[in-house]
Write an enzyme that holds these catalytic residues in place. Structure first.
Site, PDB file in Angstrom:
ATOM      1  N   ASP A 170       0.797  -1.309  -0.069  1.00 10.46           N
ATOM      2  CA  ASP A 170      -0.098   0.006  -0.031  1.00 10.46           C
ATOM      3  C   ASP A 170       0.716   1.312  -0.317  1.00 10.46           C
ATOM      4  O   ASP A 170       0.318   2.310   0.069  1.00 10.46           O
ATOM      5  CB  ASP A 170      -1.011   0.178   1.174  1.00 10.46           C
ATOM      6  CG  ASP A 170      -0.143   0.212   2.431  1.00 10.46           C
ATOM      7  OD1 ASP A 170       1.056   0.157   2.457  1.00 10.46           O
ATOM      8  OD2 ASP A 170      -0.938   0.083   3.561  1.00 10.46           O
ATOM      9  N   TYR A 261      10.528   4.525   0.882  1.00  8.67           N
ATOM     10  CA  TYR A 261      11.440   3.705   1.380  1.00  8.67           C
ATOM     11  C   TYR A 261      12.987   3.771   0.814  1.00  8.67           C
ATOM     12  O   TYR A 261      13.799   3.327   1.541  1.00  8.67           O
ATOM     13  CB  TYR A 261      11.025   2.056   0.999  1.00  8.67           C
ATOM     14  CG  TYR A 261       9.911   1.755   2.332  1.00  8.67           C
ATOM     15  CD1 TYR A 261      10.384   1.511   3.497  1.00  8.67           C
ATOM     16  CD2 TYR A 261       8.452   1.994   1.938  1.00  8.67           C
ATOM     17  CE1 TYR A 261       9.454   1.053   4.383  1.00  8.67           C
ATOM     18  CE2 TYR A 261       7.736   1.667   2.944  1.00  8.67           C
ATOM     19  CZ  TYR A 261       8.165   1.180   4.333  1.00  8.67           C
ATOM     20  OH  TYR A 261       7.193   0.847   5.262  1.00  8.67           O
TER      21      TYR A 261
HETATM   22  P1  NAD Z   1      -0.174  -7.236  14.040  1.00  5.27           P
HETATM   23  O1  NAD Z   1       1.157  -7.763  14.828  1.00  5.27           O
HETATM   24  O2  NAD Z   1      -1.063  -6.350  14.860  1.00  5.27           O
HETATM   25  O3  NAD Z   1      -1.152  -8.283  13.545  1.00  5.27           O
HETATM   26  C1  NAD Z   1      -0.528  -9.671  13.018  1.00  5.27           C
HETATM   27  C2  NAD Z   1      -1.402 -10.706  13.476  1.00  5.27           C
HETATM   28  O4  NAD Z   1      -0.599 -11.905  12.891  1.00  5.27           O
HETATM   29  C3  NAD Z   1      -1.163 -11.090  14.790  1.00  5.27           C
HETATM   30  O5  NAD Z   1      -2.456 -10.946  15.416  1.00  5.27           O
HETATM   31  C4  NAD Z   1      -0.419 -12.366  14.920  1.00  5.27           C
HETATM   32  O6  NAD Z   1      -0.868 -13.116  16.115  1.00  5.27           O
HETATM   33  C5  NAD Z   1      -0.874 -13.083  13.618  1.00  5.27           C
HETATM   34  N1  NAD Z   1      -0.025 -14.038  13.087  1.00  5.27           N
HETATM   35  C6  NAD Z   1       1.314 -14.110  13.338  1.00  5.27           C
HETATM   36  N2  NAD Z   1       1.792 -15.189  12.763  1.00  5.27           N
HETATM   37  C7  NAD Z   1       0.834 -15.902  12.295  1.00  5.27           C
HETATM   38  C8  NAD Z   1       0.691 -17.129  11.594  1.00  5.27           C
HETATM   39  N3  NAD Z   1       1.715 -17.915  11.436  1.00  5.27           N
HETATM   40  N4  NAD Z   1      -0.510 -17.783  11.373  1.00  5.27           N
HETATM   41  C9  NAD Z   1      -1.715 -16.907  11.654  1.00  5.27           C
HETATM   42  N5  NAD Z   1      -1.505 -15.684  12.116  1.00  5.27           N
HETATM   43  C10 NAD Z   1      -0.476 -15.037  12.558  1.00  5.27           C
HETATM   44  O7  NAD Z   1       0.530  -6.456  12.819  1.00  5.27           O
HETATM   45  P2  NAD Z   1       0.313  -5.383  12.116  1.00  5.27           P
HETATM   46  O8  NAD Z   1       1.062  -4.216  12.188  1.00  5.27           O
HETATM   47  O9  NAD Z   1      -1.297  -4.977  12.080  1.00  5.27           O
HETATM   48  O10 NAD Z   1       0.761  -5.825  10.568  1.00  5.27           O
HETATM   49  C11 NAD Z   1       0.129  -6.810   9.955  1.00  5.27           C
HETATM   50  C12 NAD Z   1       1.021  -7.179   8.722  1.00  5.27           C
HETATM   51  O11 NAD Z   1       0.357  -6.335   7.654  1.00  5.27           O
HETATM   52  C13 NAD Z   1       2.251  -7.044   8.849  1.00  5.27           C
HETATM   53  O12 NAD Z   1       3.100  -8.120   8.232  1.00  5.27           O
HETATM   54  C14 NAD Z   1       2.582  -5.650   8.218  1.00  5.27           C
HETATM   55  O13 NAD Z   1       4.023  -5.521   7.849  1.00  5.27           O
HETATM   56  C15 NAD Z   1       1.534  -5.782   7.124  1.00  5.27           C
HETATM   57  N6  NAD Z   1       1.398  -4.623   6.327  1.00  5.27           N
HETATM   58  C16 NAD Z   1       1.667  -4.470   5.183  1.00  5.27           C
HETATM   59  C17 NAD Z   1       1.318  -3.455   4.173  1.00  5.27           C
HETATM   60  C18 NAD Z   1       1.866  -3.548   2.901  1.00  5.27           C
HETATM   61  O14 NAD Z   1       1.955  -2.537   2.318  1.00  5.27           O
HETATM   62  N7  NAD Z   1       2.193  -4.815   2.347  1.00  5.27           N
HETATM   63  C19 NAD Z   1       0.760  -2.499   4.750  1.00  5.27           C
HETATM   64  C20 NAD Z   1       0.135  -2.695   6.048  1.00  5.27           C
HETATM   65  C21 NAD Z   1       0.710  -3.559   6.929  1.00  5.27           C
HETATM   66  C1  G6P Z   2       3.560   1.182   4.630  1.00  7.30           C
HETATM   67  C2  G6P Z   2       4.217   0.148   4.087  1.00  7.30           C
HETATM   68  C3  G6P Z   2       3.683  -1.254   4.698  1.00  7.30           C
HETATM   69  C4  G6P Z   2       4.293  -1.146   6.251  1.00  7.30           C
HETATM   70  C5  G6P Z   2       3.835  -0.125   6.915  1.00  7.30           C
HETATM   71  C6  G6P Z   2       4.478   0.131   8.274  1.00  7.30           C
HETATM   72  O1  G6P Z   2       2.002   1.102   4.719  1.00  7.30           O
HETATM   73  O2  G6P Z   2       3.620   0.050   2.715  1.00  7.30           O
HETATM   74  O3  G6P Z   2       4.464  -2.386   3.997  1.00  7.30           O
HETATM   75  O4  G6P Z   2       3.858  -2.267   6.836  1.00  7.30           O
HETATM   76  O5  G6P Z   2       4.099   1.111   6.174  1.00  7.30           O
HETATM   77  O6  G6P Z   2       3.973   0.684   8.941  1.00  7.30           O
HETATM   78  P1  G6P Z   2       3.743   0.965  10.541  1.00  7.30           P
HETATM   79  O7  G6P Z   2       2.753   2.028  10.860  1.00  7.30           O
HETATM   80  O8  G6P Z   2       3.549  -0.441  11.190  1.00  7.30           O
HETATM   81  O9  G6P Z   2       5.358   1.434  10.887  1.00  7.30           O
HETATM   82 MN    MN Z   3       4.357  -2.265   1.944  1.00 10.63          MN
END
Ligand code: NAD
Ligand code: G6P
Ligand code: MN
Length: 445
Positions: A170, A261
């Site tokens: 995102d 980034y």
């Molecule tokens: P978070 O720790 O609040 O949530 C992650 C959840 O995943 C937790 O509840 C945890 O228990 C669960 N989990 C961990 N391992 C697991 C497994 N093997 N099977 C099932 N569940 C499992 O984290 P967050 O800050 O809300 O972020 C969640 C994810 O989304 C992260 O990987 C973050 O980097 C990603 N993210 C990606 C983007 C992107 O641009 N691609 C954007 C925002 C967040």
């Molecule tokens: C952006 C990126 C994600 C990343 C997030 C981190 O949305 O695209 O890949 O996980 O920022 O945000 P945070 O608020 O967890 O530092």
């Molecule tokens: Mn990302």
């Protein structure tokens, strides 16, 4: 209109309530019959799930809702898996960020040594989700945004090449929302963009409005002075710094507009100097977003009502609906996805997972040809993609040597000696999560 069944994997994520609210907001264009949450941490998920249940009861009681830690229950009868797991949760993110700092290198969620450590944890978790999906709902698609997306995407390419997994980020969307504000447009969707790179490592080369007018000059003028800072910016302090720093990232190549980034690769010394080894982004997130989301969910549960809740629709997550709709209704939407290059960037490794615009339809993404890229970007990307490939190679072959090479090759690490010191600390910290690595005789004098 067909109604869909969805499972959100990582149900306990801080992003789940905002995404659920976003899905409810979009029901008219993406109807849902069943919504499930799946997590491997029952306690963490239950707070989010109980609140989501109340939200659904109020807004769309017809949707069947379930939260579970049982893979069979979660993955049976689903059309889409929306995956956002964080293997090791914030406790491990904090270590990813703090361990490199002890060795004079910045720590970050997805970049440098921290991202490599997180990658070594995530690969197994995401592959497990794919396997559950294929076992219980073989026709389903996974929309994966679990990080570090670059390494996870390479792992899916190597280890599950025929799976229906789409990896998406995102960050370009967040930046494009800012660009739209800078330009005074109502929506980022009024812009047509050309972009290429790796995940968290890319550049916009062309941005036009619907009539074909070039919007780059006005954006460049703004970014040159203010980075991606916008008026009434309510980002957390560390993100505000990143958006402003984009002006110095932009200075390296004024022909393009950069992903934020890139600051970690161009200005690692600056990032290091501005880091507090006692309080990193993980601490900021735990004290901010996590407390807020779990606190608001707790209030909903206590009141058995969402009245007065500060939780809000995660509007920018609507790209997930756009992607699901593209698959479900063959919309042919143009979106940035992380896909195997296969010649789209003609002078770059065809097996690299690159982030480029694709046209998405029922049979998945079609790449848009980028052509040749300049030496500067090509050089940077070859180094970074090699790091990502070596991490996956290390995970597959359980090789200490390959992982040491990956860390040494990372532009963010000054020497093989520092790489090894960081690696040895990371191995210790990650012993419950990483595969056990074979250590050949590694001597550093
Ligand atoms: P978070 O720790 O609040 O949530 C992650 C959840 O995943 C937790 O509840 C945890 O228990 C669960 N989990 C961990 N391992 C697991 C497994 N093997 N099977 C099932 N569940 C499992 O984290 P967050 O800050 O809300 O972020 C969640 C994810 O989304 C992260 O990987 C973050 O980097 C990603 N993210 C990606 C983007 C992107 O641009 N691609 C954007 C925002 C967040
Ligand atoms: C952006 C990126 C994600 C990343 C997030 C981190 O949305 O695209 O890949 O996980 O920022 O945000 P945070 O608020 O967890 O530092
Ligand atoms: Mn990302």
């Amino acid at each position: 209109m067909k109604k869909f069944s969805i499972v959100i994997a990582g149900g306990g994520s801080t992003f789940t309530p905002g995404i659920v609210l976003m899905l409810l907001e979009n029901l008219n264009q993406f109807p849902i019959r069943k919504l499930k949450l799946y997590d491997n941490d029952a306690a963490r998920q239950s707070t989010i799930a109980e609140a989501c249940k109340i939200i659904l009861n109020e807004k769309a009681p017809e949707i069947e809702f379930l939260a579970t830690t049982d893979p069979e229950e979660a993955f049976t009868d689903v059309d889409f898996v929306m995956a956002h797991i964080r293997v090791g949760k914030y406790a491990m993110r904090e270590l990813d960020e703090k361990i490199p700092l002890k060795h004079g290198v910045f720590g970050q969620e997805t970049c440098g040594p921290g991202g490599i450590a997180y990658g070594m944890r995530s690969i197994g978790g995401v592959l497990e989700l794919i396997d559950y999906m294929e076992k219980y709902s073989p026709d389903a698609w996974m929309l994966n945004y679990s990080n570090p997306a670059a390494i996870v995407a390479e792992a899916t390419r190597r280890l599950r090449p025929d799976s229906k997994v789409l990896n998406i980020c995102d960050m370009p969307i967040g930046i494009e929302n800012r660009m739209a504000q800078i330009l005074g447009l109502k929506s980022r969707k009024e812009m047509k963009v050309r972009y290429y790179g790796l995940n968290h490592f890319g550049w916009w080369t062309d941005i036009r409005d619907q009539n074909g007018n070039d919007l780059m000059p006005k954006l460049k003028e703004h970014v040159r002075k203010h980075g991606y800072t916008v008026p009434k910016d309510d980002a957390d302090a560390s993100w505000s710094d990143t958006f402003l720093k984009a002006r110095d990232v932009y200075a390296l190549d004024p022909d393009t507009l950069p992903n934020t980034y890139l600051k970690y690769y161009f200005y690692p010394d600056y990032v290091y100097e501005h880091s507090n080894p006692e309080y990193t982004r993980a601490n900021e997130v735990m004290d901010g977003r996590e407390k807020f989301v779990f606190g608001e969910c707790q209030k909903i549960i206590e009141n058995q009502s969402t009245e007065g809740t500060k939780l809000h629709v995660d509007e920018h997550a609507s790209y997930i609906v756009d992607l699901a709709r593209a698959i479900a209704y063959n919309t042919q939407e143009r979106m940035l996805l992380i896909v195997e290059n296969q010649g789209a960037i003609s002078n770059f490794d065809p097996t690299a997972m690159v982030e480029i615009p694709c046209i998405v339809g029922s049979n998945g993404p079609e790449r848009i040809a980028i052509g040749e890229i300049p030496q500067f970007q090509k050089g940077l990307m070859e180094q970074q993609v090699s790091v990502e490939k070596l991490v996956v190679e290390a995970w597959i072959t359980r090789s200490y040597q390959k992982l040491w090479q990956a860390l040494t090759l990372s532009k963010t690490v000054p020497s093989a000696k520092v790489a090894k010191a960081i690696l040895d600390d990371l191995i210790e910290a990650n012993k419950d999560y990483w595969p056990k690595l074979h250590k050949e005789d590694v001597v550093v004098r």
